[in-house]
Scaffold this motif. Structure first.
Motif, PDB file in Angstrom:
ATOM      1  N   ALA A   1       3.776   2.567  -1.629  1.00 47.03           N
ATOM      2  CA  ALA A   1       4.002   3.319  -0.382  1.00 47.03           C
ATOM      3  C   ALA A   1       5.420   3.129   0.140  1.00 47.03           C
ATOM      4  CB  ALA A   1       2.959   2.956   0.686  1.00 47.03           C
ATOM      5  N   ARG A   2       6.379   3.242  -0.786  1.00 47.96           N
ATOM      6  CA  ARG A   2       7.794   3.099  -0.441  1.00 47.96           C
ATOM      7  C   ARG A   2       8.538   4.382  -0.809  1.00 47.96           C
ATOM      8  NH1 ARG A   2       9.136  -2.974  -0.779  1.00 47.96           N
ATOM      9  NH2 ARG A   2      11.256  -2.219  -0.655  1.00 47.96           N
TER      10      ARG A   2
ATOM     11  N   LEU B   1       0.540   7.339   1.157  1.00 51.00           N
ATOM     12  CA  LEU B   1       0.518   6.933   2.562  1.00 51.00           C
ATOM     13  C   LEU B   1       0.070   5.479   2.674  1.00 51.00           C
ATOM     14  CD1 LEU B   1       1.344   8.612   4.949  1.00 51.00           C
ATOM     15  CD2 LEU B   1      -1.050   9.187   5.336  1.00 51.00           C
ATOM     16  N   ASN B   2      -0.928   5.119   1.866  1.00 45.21           N
ATOM     17  CA  ASN B   2      -1.435   3.750   1.880  1.00 45.21           C
ATOM     18  C   ASN B   2      -1.175   3.070   0.541  1.00 45.21           C
ATOM     19  OD1 ASN B   2      -2.624   3.897   4.531  1.00 45.21           O
ATOM     20  ND2 ASN B   2      -4.119   5.283   3.609  1.00 45.21           N
TER      21      ASN B   2
ATOM     22  N   SER C   1       2.748  -2.176   9.981  1.00 44.73           N
ATOM     23  CA  SER C   1       3.087  -1.116   9.036  1.00 44.73           C
ATOM     24  C   SER C   1       2.734   0.227   9.652  1.00 44.73           C
ATOM     25  CB  SER C   1       2.299  -1.315   7.730  1.00 44.73           C
ATOM     26  OG  SER C   1       2.418  -0.167   6.927  1.00 44.73           O
TER      27      SER C   1
ATOM     28  N   GLN D   1       8.018   5.620   6.201  1.00 46.96           N
ATOM     29  CA  GLN D   1       7.225   4.405   6.381  1.00 46.96           C
ATOM     30  C   GLN D   1       8.100   3.381   7.086  1.00 46.96           C
ATOM     31  OE1 GLN D   1       4.130   3.151   4.942  1.00 46.96           O
ATOM     32  NE2 GLN D   1       3.502   4.897   3.695  1.00 46.96           N
TER      33      GLN D   1
ATOM     34  N   ARG E   1       7.950  -0.891   7.932  1.00 50.24           N
ATOM     35  CA  ARG E   1       7.267  -2.188   7.902  1.00 50.24           C
ATOM     36  C   ARG E   1       8.081  -3.179   8.737  1.00 50.24           C
ATOM     37  NH1 ARG E   1       5.463  -1.220   2.328  1.00 50.24           N
ATOM     38  NH2 ARG E   1       4.477   0.802   2.647  1.00 50.24           N
TER      39      ARG E   1
ATOM     40  N   ALA F   1       2.639   4.058   8.805  1.00 50.49           N
ATOM     41  CA  ALA F   1       2.693   5.066   7.742  1.00 50.49           C
ATOM     42  C   ALA F   1       2.768   6.425   8.418  1.00 50.49           C
ATOM     43  CB  ALA F   1       1.472   4.957   6.841  1.00 50.49           C
TER      44      ALA F   1
END
Lengths: 321, 174
Positions: B111-112, B126-127, A99, A107, A109, A101
């Motif tokens: 966090a999407r 962010l997390n 992941s 983001q 994944r 960030a």
């Protein structure tokens, strides 16, 4: 003659019975539910480290992660199966998830496995494959016989030898994605995170053999992988996860994945993350591959279940036996 | 309250436009959480973008509602029926806000980031915060069920006024 051929044709053209995301996750979690844990690849460990990008892919994608530089990640090494305490060495598949960030709006994944291809091309047939695996060796043998598209997967499985470390496996994207360059041009790619060490599987013991090996390896020094992208040709089908692309396709190494710390999955930052491969940054897009599309909705159902279990307090840390 | 017979054109447009949007969003939501098929990602992406549009629309609609006169409820209604009618309409407004907001917050804590047709992205944490994700994920579902219930009540009441009571309540929105 025609009569003899009919059943084979029927098998080849008949579309599989449709299943829902809920049915799929029900099948994956099996009869024993481990509240709060992932329904698939339940056992794993958290890792963290950084991607050292060499900038080679920045001409192909606008994603900031591919610019020359260093990008930290939270990751997870895991084994296939529904049991968070299963023995490491018995699982047929090992996985690496990452992941990135990058910012509040970017983001990425990634969830990768040791096999480079799938045995089947759509989620509904994949459901039948899992049913066959659960039913036993005779059923799975019959399943593969009825599904000639599993040929490349079986060829890979026949030659694959599990190594003695998470650090010495190759982790494949399996599904293809599009890289979008600054001009908006798209290029279908797959990737593999390739080991830089070879470790033989000898003298390994205990349910946590792989986790223990990895933890002590990382304590001794960084574990490094090469991140290699394969560019599809116009003749390649990016939407069929059962077919590998020819070896002659152009490969580009984007940089190195460096793991510099590990922790138990409940102590690290990876447990909260849904490694949904369709969480993508600007500059990378999903293909229409039916397996890739289905992964997102199946992961969402699994994640919803375990997230809600954590919220309601159903989550219990299982004893490691 | 007022002596107008019919809702204003802007209120009728908001009403029917949002009625179509709400039905589409609820249908999409119910189908996409169950589907493993390829269209799921497309519908999910559009669902999120329409959620952004919905919160803008309902805000404009709410301001419009406060600034305009509306037809009075029929005199024949008992006091409790009038109270129920008003309450159900404010509940509808509340849910029209709460649906997109809870949807956004579940994405935020998961966090999407939400991509709006490639034009811009709505920020996310962010997390991942799995507890808040779970809270808003379940809330989004429960609110959807509540909205389905109250929309059905709303439609039943409109039809009851039109066909049983034969008053002008439904016509005032046509």
């Amino acid at each position: 003659m025609a009569l003899l051929l009919t059943p084979a044709i029927a098998l080849a053209t008949e579309s599989p019975a449709k299943v829902t995301a809920q049915q799929f996750v029900d099948l994956q979690q099996g009869n024993t539910v481990y509240p709060g844990f992932r329904r698939a690849h339940a056992k794993g460990m958290c890792v963290s480290g950084e991607f050292r990008s060499n900038g080679q892919l920045s001409a192909y994608s606008t994603a900031t992660v591919f610019q020359r530089g260093v990008m930290p990640f939270t990751g997870r090494l895991s084994i296939a199966g529904n049991n968070p305490t299963a023995p490491d060495l018995k699982a047929p598949v090992r996985s690496l998830a990452l992941s990135f960030a990058m910012s509040s709006t970017q983001q990425w994944r990634l969830a990768m496995n040791t096999p480079p291809v799938m045995a089947v091309a759509d989620p509904h047939t994949f459901y039948q494959q899992i049913q066959a695996i659960q039913a036993g060796p005779a059923a799975i043998k019959q399943f593969f016989a009825e599904h000639p598209e599993s040929k490349e997967f079986l060829t890979w499985a026949a030659q694959y030898e599990a190594s003695g470390s998470f650090a010495s496996e190759t982790y494949n994207s399996i599904n293809a994605f599009y890289l979008i360059n600054p001009d908006g041009k798209r290029q279908a790619v797959r990737w593999a995170i390739q080991p830089t060490v070879a470790v033989a599987a000898t003298d390994m013991q205990g349910a946590n053999a792989l986790q223990n090996e990895m933890a002590s390896r990382v304590l001794a020094g960084n574990v490094v992988f090469d991140w290699v992208f394969t560019l599809a040709d116009v003749t390649d089908d990016e939407n069929n996860a059962t077919k590998a692309w020819p070896d002659s396709r152009q490969n580009i190494t984007a940089g190195q994945i460096v793991i510099n710390s590990t922790s138990a999955q409940l102590e690290g930052g990876c447990h909260a993350i849904n490694f949904d491969p369709l969480v993508l940054p600007t500059g990378i897009e999903a293909t229409a591959d039916p397996i890739l599309r289905a992964r997102s909705s199946a992961y969402a159902e699994s994640y919803r279940r375990r997230a809600t279990e954590q919220l309601t307090g159903a989550f219990k840390e299982p004893k490691n036996d | 309250m007022t002596n107008t017979e019919r809702f204003s054109l802007s209120m009728r447009l908001f009403h029917w436009g949002m009625a179509a949007l709400i039905l589409a969003m609820l249908t999409a939501g119910l189908l996409m959480v169950a589907s493993l098929d390829g269209w799921q990602l497309t519908v999910l992406t559009v669902h999120k973008v329409f959620g952004v549009i919905a919160v803008l629309l309902v805000s404009a609609r709410f301001i419009n509602r406060l600034s305009q006169r509306i037809p009075a409820l029929p005199d024949e209604l008992t006091q409790w029926q009038k109270t129920a009618a008003r309450l159900s309409h404010w509940l509808l407004y509340g849910l029209m806000f709460a649906m997109p907001v809870s949807g956004y917050l579940m994405q935020y804590f998961g966090a999407r980031p939400i991509d709006v047709f490639g034009w811009f992205r709505l920020p996310a944490a962010l997390n991942v915060d799995i507890h808040n994700y779970a809270l808003f994920r379940e809330l989004h579902s429960l609110l959807a069920i509540a909205l389905i219930g109250i929309v059905m009540l709303h439609i039943s009441a409109a039809l009851h006024h039109h066909f049983i009571r034969k008053d002008k309540v439904l016509k005032s929105m046509l």
